[in-house]
Scaffold this motif. Structure first.
Motif, short mmCIF file in Angstrom:
data_model
loop_
_atom_site.label_atom_id
_atom_site.label_comp_id
_atom_site.label_asym_id
_atom_site.label_seq_id
_atom_site.Cartn_x
_atom_site.Cartn_y
_atom_site.Cartn_z
N GLY A 109 -13.75 13.77 -7.13
CA GLY A 109 -12.82 12.66 -6.98
C GLY A 109 -12.94 12.03 -5.61
O GLY A 109 -13.86 12.34 -4.86
N PRO A 110 -12.01 11.15 -5.28
CA PRO A 110 -12.07 10.45 -4.01
C PRO A 110 -11.73 11.33 -2.80
O PRO A 110 -11.86 10.90 -1.66
N SER A 111 -11.28 12.56 -3.07
CA SER A 111 -11.04 13.52 -1.99
C SER A 111 -11.44 14.91 -2.48
O SER A 111 -11.59 15.14 -3.67
N ASN A 112 -11.64 15.83 -1.55
CA ASN A 112 -12.09 17.18 -1.89
C ASN A 112 -11.02 17.97 -2.62
O ASN A 112 -9.84 17.89 -2.29
N PRO B 190 0.82 -1.21 0.00
CA PRO B 190 0.00 0.00 0.00
C PRO B 190 0.85 1.26 0.00
O PRO B 190 2.00 1.25 0.46
N ASP B 191 0.30 2.33 -0.54
CA ASP B 191 0.93 3.65 -0.46
C ASP B 191 -0.01 4.52 0.37
O ASP B 191 -1.20 4.27 0.46
N ARG B 192 0.55 5.55 0.97
CA ARG B 192 -0.24 6.39 1.87
C ARG B 192 -0.08 7.87 1.49
O ARG B 192 0.87 8.25 0.83
N LYS B 193 -1.06 8.66 1.97
CA LYS B 193 -1.05 10.11 1.78
C LYS B 193 -0.90 10.48 0.31
O LYS B 193 -0.07 11.30 -0.07
N VAL B 194 -1.71 9.86 -0.54
CA VAL B 194 -1.69 10.11 -1.97
C VAL B 194 -2.44 11.42 -2.25
O VAL B 194 -3.59 11.57 -1.86
N ALA B 195 -1.76 12.37 -2.89
CA ALA B 195 -2.36 13.69 -3.13
C ALA B 195 -2.03 14.17 -4.54
O ALA B 195 -0.99 13.82 -5.10
N THR C 123 -9.20 8.24 -9.38
CA THR C 123 -9.40 9.16 -10.49
C THR C 123 -9.99 10.46 -9.97
O THR C 123 -10.99 10.44 -9.24
N TRP C 124 -9.36 11.56 -10.34
CA TRP C 124 -9.89 12.89 -10.05
C TRP C 124 -10.26 13.53 -11.38
O TRP C 124 -9.54 13.37 -12.37
N ASN C 125 -11.37 14.26 -11.42
CA ASN C 125 -11.79 14.96 -12.63
C ASN C 125 -11.96 16.44 -12.33
O ASN C 125 -12.57 16.81 -11.33
N ILE C 126 -11.43 17.25 -13.21
CA ILE C 126 -11.54 18.70 -13.09
C ILE C 126 -12.19 19.21 -14.37
O ILE C 126 -11.76 18.85 -15.47
N ARG C 127 -13.21 20.05 -14.22
CA ARG C 127 -13.82 20.70 -15.37
C ARG C 127 -13.35 22.14 -15.40
O ARG C 127 -13.34 22.82 -14.37
N ALA C 128 -12.96 22.57 -16.58
CA ALA C 128 -12.53 23.95 -16.79
C ALA C 128 -13.01 24.37 -18.16
O ALA C 128 -13.25 23.54 -19.04
N LYS C 129 -13.17 25.70 -18.35
CA LYS C 129 -13.59 26.17 -19.67
C LYS C 129 -12.55 27.14 -20.21
O LYS C 129 -11.88 27.86 -19.46
#
Length: 92
Positions: A28-31, A7-12, A54-60
Protein backbone atom coordinates in the motif's frame (compact mmCIF):
# COMPACT_ATOMS: atom_id res chain seq x y z
CA UNK A 1 -11.37 8.32 -0.17
CA UNK A 2 -11.32 11.80 1.31
CA UNK A 3 -14.87 12.94 0.60
CA UNK A 4 -14.35 16.28 2.29
CA UNK A 5 -13.30 19.65 0.92
CA UNK A 6 -10.03 19.91 2.85
CA UNK A 7 -6.99 17.70 3.36
CA UNK A 8 -6.80 15.13 6.14
CA UNK A 9 -3.58 14.18 7.88
CA UNK A 10 -2.01 11.19 9.63
CA UNK A 11 -4.27 8.68 7.87
CA UNK A 12 -3.59 5.19 9.25
CA UNK A 13 -5.13 1.73 8.91
CA UNK A 14 -5.12 -1.36 11.17
CA UNK A 15 -6.49 -4.78 10.29
CA UNK A 16 -7.29 -7.42 12.92
CA UNK A 17 -6.93 -10.92 11.45
CA UNK A 18 -8.98 -13.81 12.84
CA UNK A 19 -7.14 -16.98 13.95
CA UNK A 20 -8.26 -18.81 10.81
CA UNK A 21 -6.26 -16.46 8.54
CA UNK A 22 -2.48 -16.56 8.22
CA UNK A 23 -0.80 -13.31 7.13
CA UNK A 24 1.16 -13.54 3.84
CA UNK A 25 2.04 -9.95 2.91
CA UNK A 26 0.78 -6.39 2.63
CA UNK A 27 1.23 -3.55 0.14
CA UNK A 28 0.00 0.00 0.00
CA UNK A 29 0.97 3.65 0.17
CA UNK A 30 2.68 3.03 3.53
CA UNK A 31 4.52 0.12 5.14
CA UNK A 32 2.56 -2.62 6.91
CA UNK A 33 3.83 -4.35 10.05
CA UNK A 34 2.43 -7.51 11.64
CA UNK A 35 2.30 -7.75 15.44
CA UNK A 36 0.53 -10.90 16.63
CA UNK A 37 -2.73 -10.82 14.63
CA UNK A 38 -2.81 -7.09 13.84
CA UNK A 39 -1.44 -5.54 10.65
CA UNK A 40 -0.68 -1.85 11.24
CA UNK A 41 0.16 0.48 8.38
CA UNK A 42 2.33 3.54 8.94
CA UNK A 43 0.35 6.78 8.74
CA UNK A 44 0.14 8.75 5.50
CA UNK A 45 1.04 12.39 6.06
CA UNK A 46 -1.73 13.91 3.96
CA UNK A 47 -4.81 12.84 1.98
CA UNK A 48 -6.10 15.53 -0.41
CA UNK A 49 -9.82 16.07 -1.09
CA UNK A 50 -11.05 13.42 -3.55
CA UNK A 51 -7.86 11.35 -3.17
CA UNK A 52 -8.15 7.61 -2.54
CA UNK A 53 -5.66 5.34 -0.77
CA UNK A 54 -5.72 1.54 -1.06
CA UNK A 55 -3.97 -1.03 1.10
CA UNK A 56 -3.98 -4.73 0.18
CA UNK A 57 -3.34 -7.61 2.54
CA UNK A 58 -2.91 -11.20 1.42
CA UNK A 59 -3.76 -13.95 3.87
CA UNK A 60 -4.46 -17.66 3.52
CA UNK A 61 -7.03 -19.80 5.24
CA UNK A 62 -5.64 -22.21 7.83
CA UNK A 63 -8.99 -23.95 8.30
CA UNK A 64 -12.58 -23.75 7.10
CA UNK A 65 -15.03 -21.48 8.84
CA UNK A 66 -17.00 -18.27 9.06
CA UNK A 67 -14.79 -15.43 10.29
CA UNK A 68 -14.95 -11.70 10.90
CA UNK A 69 -12.06 -9.42 9.94
CA UNK A 70 -12.07 -5.94 11.48
CA UNK A 71 -10.41 -2.86 10.01
CA UNK A 72 -9.82 0.50 11.69
CA UNK A 73 -9.27 3.80 9.92
CA UNK A 74 -7.86 6.70 11.88
CA UNK A 75 -6.84 10.24 10.99
CA UNK A 76 -6.29 13.65 12.48
CA UNK A 77 -9.74 14.82 11.33
CA UNK A 78 -11.62 11.73 12.55
CA UNK A 79 -10.17 11.87 16.05
CA UNK A 80 -11.28 8.37 17.06
CA UNK A 81 -10.99 5.39 14.66
CA UNK A 82 -13.82 4.28 12.40
CA UNK A 83 -14.23 0.50 12.28
CA UNK A 84 -15.77 -1.91 9.81
CA UNK A 85 -16.17 -5.68 9.98
CA UNK A 86 -16.10 -8.00 6.98
CA UNK A 87 -17.72 -11.43 7.29
CA UNK A 88 -16.04 -14.13 5.18
CA UNK A 89 -16.61 -17.84 4.58
CA UNK A 90 -13.20 -19.56 4.46
CA UNK A 91 -12.53 -22.76 2.55
CA UNK A 92 -9.07 -24.25 2.94
Amino acid sequence: TNQGTGPDRKVAVKLHLPEELEYVDAVGPSNGNLDKRVVTFDGVDQLAPGQTLTWNIRAKATKDGDVRTTAELGSEYLGSPVTTTEPTRLVK
